[in-house]
Enzyme design. Structure first.
Site, PDB file in Angstrom:
ATOM      1  CD  GLU A  26       8.948  -7.437   6.398  1.00 49.96           C
ATOM      2  OE1 GLU A  26       8.895  -7.718   7.608  1.00 49.96           O
ATOM      3  OE2 GLU A  26       8.411  -6.414   5.909  1.00 49.96           O
ATOM      4  CD  GLU A  30      -2.259  -8.644  11.246  1.00 54.27           C
ATOM      5  OE1 GLU A  30      -1.061  -9.010  11.238  1.00 54.27           O
ATOM      6  OE2 GLU A  30      -2.836  -8.164  10.254  1.00 54.27           O
ATOM      7  N   GLY A  43      -5.439  -4.970   5.632  1.00 50.85           N
ATOM      8  CA  GLY A  43      -4.571  -5.872   4.879  1.00 50.85           C
ATOM      9  C   GLY A  43      -5.074  -7.297   4.832  1.00 50.85           C
ATOM     10  NE  ARG A  44      -6.946  -8.417  10.866  1.00 57.04           N
ATOM     11  CZ  ARG A  44      -6.486  -7.226  11.228  1.00 57.04           C
ATOM     12  NH1 ARG A  44      -5.408  -6.713  10.637  1.00 57.04           N
ATOM     13  NH2 ARG A  44      -7.076  -6.529  12.182  1.00 57.04           N
ATOM     14  CE  LYS A 100      -3.738   0.121   2.534  1.00 56.32           C
ATOM     15  NZ  LYS A 100      -4.676   0.236   3.677  1.00 56.32           N
ATOM     16  CG  HIS A 106      -2.184 -40.767   9.274  1.00 53.04           C
ATOM     17  ND1 HIS A 106      -2.125 -42.110   9.530  1.00 53.04           N
ATOM     18  CD2 HIS A 106      -3.262 -40.589   8.457  1.00 53.04           C
ATOM     19  CE1 HIS A 106      -3.102 -42.736   8.884  1.00 53.04           C
ATOM     20  NE2 HIS A 106      -3.802 -41.832   8.225  1.00 53.04           N
ATOM     21  CE  LYS A 108       5.341  -4.540  10.062  1.00 55.94           C
ATOM     22  NZ  LYS A 108       4.279  -3.865   9.284  1.00 55.94           N
TER      23      LYS A 108
END
Length: 548
Positions: free
Chosen positions: A212, A353, A267-268, A206, A384, A512
């Site tokens: 990153e 979040e 964002g999510r 954005k 399993h 951050k």
């Protein structure tokens, strides 16, 4: 004591818990042959069975009382009307506007946002059509074969999950790649497989400042220029999903190929926005619109249905029941469909979040549990691996089973075996195996006496473990859209009851900030002494042993 835990609805549920917590679901089904019919229904192409929960009709009535007491009905109206329910950031929460298919306006600060939403959507469709048809080409005139999405968090998890889930609907020429981690191994390994002539990069950030994402974007840019040698070609091979036109242009991306979204898109929750560009490219306009349509259908259901018939409300309140009254700390999502294997990872961010908060909207510390730890993987693999703990461990872990009736790409007997396990596990968690059943089983095996007595405690399953079952006819874009929206609204319901802001994420900021300072420490000679003893020791150990 908080307002919530001292409220009449909460106190009524606490008293009710004492009455029903010892009941076994075996007995509840035996007492009520119509239980399945009472506690199951269908909406948005999703059939939802919640009869295998430790509930009675009174339980559900009391949970709906708690929802009403929490002001859920008004909160739903506030969200859909564009009110700024994200108080700490003074923002509206309008991912629902991104899939709004009716003609009604949605206002933020007095402005109808729908014209801008529709304009960006049309731009996405034009671009994706050009890539898919081969009309939009790389610098040598070849059609694109590989799409690389570079983002992190919501800019990665949503598009990645959807493209994986709907891979059978994707364009046969296009291979989708997703780069998120700053660990260089991911991008280096991906770039090794690509041809710069036929690769399109989507940089999703954005602000166009996310460390990153920009680190990976610059690595991709350098890789491309090392092989192409002409900066003017960047404009054909890099596009941006961002709002920072200046930074996008400085990177070398043509701002005509910049796709906008807005601060009222969390964002999510952003896969419905321009962040979904890789989805649109991979699926094409028709199937992408079907994805939006499925979510819109669930939005309309959530907005209009009474609480007692409202799927996200029921799902959300069941979660509150287990977290706050049974003490459940985690929640498992178990899809019996390999295409959905990334769905639990997507839900981890979406849920944790959103509701991983300890302070209410009023700024007071909670005295009750909020969001659970969400986890999971493909169901058969889980059987399993960690299902042993779920069946016989000391923790209560509510489970969502998600399955499809049709598996068009799976030959027999795979599909039958898959679904047999799907139904068997929900039954096993309900029934368990009591002492009499264990002894009868051992008698048939000829194991008696002391040998039987020694084995019996180990083979008893208490059962009475709660599960929800979500069944769909077939995993399609429309049903996936409904499924995602179901969980989005479930999280909203729980955040409303817990009175937390489900739409900020201040908890991710501290790491951050500290990382920026430590990054400088790692490149500065000499001992680092500005942190706590452990962090100083780890940084200095790293500096002594890092390759020079």
């Amino acid at each position: 004591m908080s307002k919530l835990t001292t409220s009449p609805a909460w106190q009524a549920l606490a008293a009710h818990y004492q009455e029903v917590s010892k009941l076994h679901m075996r007995d509840l089904f035996a007492q009520d042959p119509q239980r399945f019919d009472k506690f199951s229904f269908e909406s948005g192409g999703l059939f939802f069975d919640y009869s295998k929960n430790r509930i009675t009709e009174e339980t559900m009535s009391l949970l709906f009382d708690l929802a009403r007491q929490s002001g859920l009905e008004d909160r739903i109206k506030h969200m859909f009307s564009g009110e700024k329910i994200n108080r700490t950031e003074d923002r509206a929460v309008l991912h629902v506007a991104l899939r709004n298919l009716d003609k009604n306006p949605i206002y933020v600060d007095g402005e109808d946002v729908m014209p801008k939403v529709n304009a960006v959507k049309e731009k996405i469709f034009r671009f994706s059509d050009e890539v898919r048809s081969g009309e939009r080409v790389g610098y040598t005139g070849k059609a694109f074969t590989d799409i690389v999405n570079i983002g992190i968090g919501g800019s990665d998890l949503g598009p990645l999950m959807v493209c994986n889930a709907l891979k059978h609907y994707g364009h046969e020429r296009l291979k989708m790649h997703f780069i998120s981690t700053v660990d260089g191994d991911q991008i280096v390994s991906t770039l090794k497989t690509l041809n710069p002539e036929t690769t399109l990069f989507i940089i999703s950030s954005k602000t166009f400042t996310t460390q990153e994402t920009l680190t990976n974007a610059r690595t991709a840019r350098k890789w491309f220029l090392d092989r192409v040698g002409n900066e003017s070609h960047i404009a054909k091979h890099f596009v941006a999903v961002s709002t920072n036109a200046k930074a996008v242009s400085e990177f070398g991306i043509d701002t005509n190929n910049m796709f906008e979204f807005w601060d009222w898109v969390g964002g999510r929750y952003s896969l419905w926005s321009a962040i979904g560009l890789p989805i649109a490219i991979f699926l094409g306009k028709h199937d992408y619109q079907d994805l939006l349509h499925g979510a819109y259908t669930m939005d309309e259901h959530f907005k209009n249905k009474p609480l007692e018939q409202n799927l996200p409300v029921i799902m959300g309140m069941l979660g509150v029941w287990y977290v706050n009254f049974f003490g459940a700390r985690t929640h498992l999502v178990s899809p019996y469909n390999q295409s959905l294997y990334r769905f639990p990872a997507y839900l981890q961010q979406l849920d944790m979040e959103s509701n991983g908060k300890t302070v209410t909207l009023d700024g007071e510390r909670v005295d009750y549990q909020t969001g659970p730890v969400v986890w999971g993987d493909a169901g058969i693999n889980g059987q399993h691996a960690y299902y042993q703990l779920l069946h016989q461990g000391s923790q209560l872990v509510p489970i969502d089973f998600i399955g499809s009736i049709e598996h068009p790409n799976i030959p027999e007997p795979h599909s039958t075996i898959l679904m047999a396990n799907f139904f068997a596990q929900t039954e096993a968690f309900l029934r368990g195996k009591n002492e009499a059943e264990v002894r009868a089983e051992l008698d048939k095996l000829g194991i008696t006496g002391e040998a039987q007595d020694a084995l019996v405690p180990h083979k008893i399953f208490e059962g009475n473990r709660p599960t929800n079952t979500v069944l769909m006819q077939r995993l399609t874009p429309r049903r996936l859209g409904a499924l995602i929206a179901l969980y989005e609204h479930k999280i909203f319901v729980q955040g409303t009851v817990w009175n937390v802001n489900s739409y900020d994420q201040w908890g991710v900021e501290l790491g951050k900030q500290l990382a920026k300072a430590i990054e400088n420490d790692l490149t500065t000679p000499g001992l680092t002494t500005t942190h706590d003893g452990s962090t100083n020791g780890l940084i200095n150990y790293y500096k002594r042993n890092a390759p020079r």
